[in-house]
Design an enzyme around this catalytic site. Structure first.
Site, PDB file in Angstrom:
ATOM      1  N   GLY A  36       0.818  -1.217   0.000  1.00  0.00           N
ATOM      2  CA  GLY A  36       0.000   0.000   0.000  1.00  0.00           C
ATOM      3  C   GLY A  36       0.845   1.258   0.000  1.00  0.00           C
ATOM      4  O   GLY A  36       0.513   2.249   0.652  1.00  0.00           O
ATOM      5  N   SER A  39       0.172   5.690  -1.527  1.00  0.00           N
ATOM      6  CA  SER A  39      -0.481   6.861  -0.936  1.00  0.00           C
ATOM      7  C   SER A  39      -0.349   6.817   0.579  1.00  0.00           C
ATOM      8  O   SER A  39       0.062   5.801   1.156  1.00  0.00           O
ATOM      9  CB  SER A  39      -1.969   6.915  -1.320  1.00  0.00           C
ATOM     10  OG  SER A  39      -2.661   5.809  -0.766  1.00  0.00           O
ATOM     11  N   GLY A  40      -0.711   7.911   1.232  1.00  0.00           N
ATOM     12  CA  GLY A  40      -0.814   7.957   2.680  1.00  0.00           C
ATOM     13  C   GLY A  40       0.410   7.499   3.438  1.00  0.00           C
ATOM     14  O   GLY A  40       1.545   7.872   3.131  1.00  0.00           O
ATOM     15  N   GLY A  42       1.825   4.596   3.599  1.00  0.00           N
ATOM     16  CA  GLY A  42       2.748   3.766   2.837  1.00  0.00           C
ATOM     17  C   GLY A  42       3.718   4.589   2.020  1.00  0.00           C
ATOM     18  O   GLY A  42       4.917   4.284   1.948  1.00  0.00           O
ATOM     19  N   ASP A  88      -2.161  -7.064  -5.508  1.00  0.00           N
ATOM     20  CA  ASP A  88      -3.555  -6.842  -5.134  1.00  0.00           C
ATOM     21  C   ASP A  88      -3.886  -7.804  -3.997  1.00  0.00           C
ATOM     22  O   ASP A  88      -4.031  -9.008  -4.204  1.00  0.00           O
ATOM     23  CB  ASP A  88      -4.474  -7.102  -6.333  1.00  0.00           C
ATOM     24  CG  ASP A  88      -5.939  -6.821  -6.016  1.00  0.00           C
ATOM     25  OD1 ASP A  88      -6.253  -6.582  -4.830  1.00  0.00           O
ATOM     26  OD2 ASP A  88      -6.763  -6.847  -6.941  1.00  0.00           O
ATOM     27  N   LEU A  89      -3.983  -7.274  -2.788  1.00  0.00           N
ATOM     28  CA  LEU A  89      -4.181  -8.104  -1.605  1.00  0.00           C
ATOM     29  C   LEU A  89      -5.557  -8.752  -1.554  1.00  0.00           C
ATOM     30  O   LEU A  89      -5.785  -9.652  -0.740  1.00  0.00           O
ATOM     31  CB  LEU A  89      -3.945  -7.278  -0.338  1.00  0.00           C
ATOM     32  CG  LEU A  89      -2.477  -6.934  -0.076  1.00  0.00           C
ATOM     33  CD1 LEU A  89      -2.366  -5.767   0.896  1.00  0.00           C
ATOM     34  CD2 LEU A  89      -1.715  -8.142   0.445  1.00  0.00           C
ATOM     35  N   TYR A 192     -23.487  -8.044   9.296  1.00  0.00           N
ATOM     36  CA  TYR A 192     -22.298  -7.226   9.010  1.00  0.00           C
ATOM     37  C   TYR A 192     -22.433  -5.811   9.555  1.00  0.00           C
ATOM     38  O   TYR A 192     -23.448  -5.145   9.389  1.00  0.00           O
ATOM     39  CB  TYR A 192     -22.073  -7.167   7.500  1.00  0.00           C
ATOM     40  CG  TYR A 192     -20.860  -6.356   7.066  1.00  0.00           C
ATOM     41  CD1 TYR A 192     -19.583  -6.888   7.165  1.00  0.00           C
ATOM     42  CD2 TYR A 192     -21.006  -5.065   6.550  1.00  0.00           C
ATOM     43  CE1 TYR A 192     -18.470  -6.160   6.754  1.00  0.00           C
ATOM     44  CE2 TYR A 192     -19.897  -4.333   6.142  1.00  0.00           C
ATOM     45  CZ  TYR A 192     -18.633  -4.888   6.243  1.00  0.00           C
ATOM     46  OH  TYR A 192     -17.536  -4.173   5.846  1.00  0.00           O
TER      47      TYR A 192
END
Length: 315
Positions: A36, A39-40, A42, A88-89, A192
């Site tokens: 990741g 952005s941010g 990461g 892609d996790l 959920y």
């Protein structure tokens, strides 16, 4: 500016930045994977690690975004060693391909920073039909870590340097479902709750690190595994909650950490000599911290490991 800034035993506080907690540390010769990283937190972690000489592989879903971050870092630091690889996790196939390609590259691996995540999303299933937050935040990183462990073990032996695995959790782990991990209801849409599901995935990050630390210690491997809470930060994780997003923008400079402050704890746990030999712990504000009672449950950690192992169809 973060309003609570009392320093802890480490000498750092909630207001410390990633650059400040790694000041004077030479990471030359170390290789890290940051998930990741486009952005941010990461992206900031990648920037600071490369500033300290670490070779960083940005494991990102959007490689164009990753390359843009790489270019920005290189403008600031032309000597930065950065590579971008697709991951892609939400797809076990993508995780396996990434790990296979990385292991085949011959690159060492000293640091694995499991940073990527999604927060409080509407109910959705991943490509492998697993609730999205659990799939992205826990299962993808669980599988990735297991498939990179042999490379990390070899690197630790060959370099005689401690390997470190860092799981980005959150204080939100305290807001998991009452039973902690809903093993029989992971994909139950009727029950959920987006916040509880996020808390569940973040609790899983802590339990994963604790069980992994135990197993590595029993094996006598020089690799540690820890988890952390980065702090409350205004990042794009809030995009699914418009009200929270608006409030974060309005109150950010008073109540929330900057991205530079938010990335501090993971950089501290990954690089600082104070953390050498420490494993299975939970950190916040670049200091050891206390997590919930459920996160200390060794039997729950073992059960989650077995459940995750089975879910990822590992031999």
């Amino acid at each position: 500016m973060w309003i609570f800034s009392r320093k802890g035993p480490s000498g750092f506080s909630a207001s410390s930045t990633a650059e400040e907690v790694t000041k004077g540390i030479d990471g030359t010769g170390l290789t890290a994977i940051v998930t990741g990283a486009s952005s941010g937190l990461g992206a900031e972690t990648t920037r600071v690690l490369t500033l300290r000489g670490v070779h960083v592989i940005m494991a990102v879903r959007n490689t164009d975004a990753g390359k843009n971050v790489k270019e920005q870092i290189l403008k600031e630091n032309p000597n930065a060693k950065i590579d971008v690889m697709e991951l892609d996790l939400t797809s076990m196939g993508s995780v396996r391909k990434f790990a296979s390609d990385y292991n085949a590259s011959g690159l060492p691996l000293n640091l694995l920073i499991n940073n990527a995540g999604v927060m409080a999303t509407p109910f959705k299933l991943s490509q492998d039909n697993i609730e999205l937050q659990f799939a992205t935040n826990h299962i993808g990183h669980f599988l990735l870590t297991n498939h990179l462990l042999e490379t990390m073990k070899k690197t630790a032996r060959d370099s005689n340097k401690e390997g470190r695995i860092v799981n980005l959790s959150s204080m939100a782990h305290q807001y998991a479902y009452r039973e902690g991990i809903r093993f029989d209801k992971i994909n139950d849409e009727s029950g959920y709750n987006s916040i509880n599901a996020y808390g569940q995935s973040k609790l899983a990050n802590i339990l994963h690190a604790k069980e992994l630390a135990k197993r590595l210690k029993e094996e006598g491997v020089d690799i540690t595994a820890n988890s952390l809470h980065p702090g409350m930060i205004a990042t794009n994780l809030l995009r699914y909650h418009s009200v929270m997003n608006v409030l974060s923008q309005a109150l950010g400079k008073f109540m929330l950490k900057s991205v530079q402050q938010g990335a501090a704890t993971q950089c501290y746990v990954a690089l600082h000599p104070q953390v050498k030999g420490i494993s299975g712990e939970y950190f916040a504000d670049s200091n050891k911290a206390k997590a919930s009672a459920l996160s200390q449950d060794a039997e729950l950690a073992r059960k989650l490991w077995d459940f995750s192992f089975s879910m990822t169809n590992q031999d």
